[in-house]
Write a protein that holds these residues in place. Sequence first.
Motif, mmCIF file in Angstrom:
data_model
loop_
_atom_site.group_PDB
_atom_site.id
_atom_site.type_symbol
_atom_site.label_atom_id
_atom_site.label_comp_id
_atom_site.label_asym_id
_atom_site.label_seq_id
_atom_site.Cartn_x
_atom_site.Cartn_y
_atom_site.Cartn_z
ATOM 1 N N UNK A 36 55.833 12.882 -0.628
ATOM 2 C CA UNK A 36 56.193 12.379 0.694
ATOM 3 C C UNK A 36 55.816 10.900 0.837
ATOM 4 N N UNK A 37 54.637 10.542 0.351
ATOM 5 C CA UNK A 37 54.195 9.150 0.420
ATOM 6 C C UNK A 37 55.111 8.259 -0.410
ATOM 7 N N UNK A 38 55.500 8.717 -1.598
ATOM 8 C CA UNK A 38 56.420 7.932 -2.431
ATOM 9 C C UNK A 38 57.756 7.725 -1.722
ATOM 10 N N UNK A 39 58.249 8.776 -1.079
ATOM 11 C CA UNK A 39 59.512 8.659 -0.334
ATOM 12 C C UNK A 39 59.375 7.663 0.815
ATOM 13 N N UNK A 40 58.249 7.723 1.526
ATOM 14 C CA UNK A 40 58.026 6.800 2.642
ATOM 15 C C UNK A 40 57.890 5.365 2.147
ATOM 16 N N UNK A 41 57.217 5.176 1.005
ATOM 17 C CA UNK A 41 57.085 3.834 0.439
ATOM 18 C C UNK A 41 58.456 3.267 0.092
ATOM 19 N N UNK A 42 59.304 4.085 -0.519
ATOM 20 C CA UNK A 42 60.642 3.631 -0.879
ATOM 21 C C UNK A 42 61.448 3.304 0.372
ATOM 22 N N UNK A 43 61.347 4.163 1.380
ATOM 23 C CA UNK A 43 62.078 3.934 2.629
ATOM 24 C C UNK A 43 61.576 2.674 3.327
ATOM 25 N N UNK A 44 60.260 2.502 3.373
ATOM 26 C CA UNK A 44 59.698 1.317 4.021
ATOM 27 C C UNK A 44 60.057 0.040 3.269
#
Length: 72
Positions: A36-44
């Motif tokens: 989830x954190x990796x997905x949020x980092x990519x999105x951000x």
Amino acid sequence: MAKKEKEKPVLNLDGKEYVIEDMTDEQQMMVNHINDIQNKQASNSFVADQLRVGRDAFVKMLKKSLEEVKED
């Protein structure tokens, strides 16, 4: 003809592979948080790129507008 067993999802960490299904519930929760954190980092990062380009465009438009006022 025997059916080929589906491969189970695997986590590769520091060159070692771990079958996620074989992990404890707590370990699986940690994997989910990491994903989830990796997905949020990519999105951000994507949003940050958009904001940077948008800001640059507005700065360019403002400079052009100020130059036009100066010339008048």
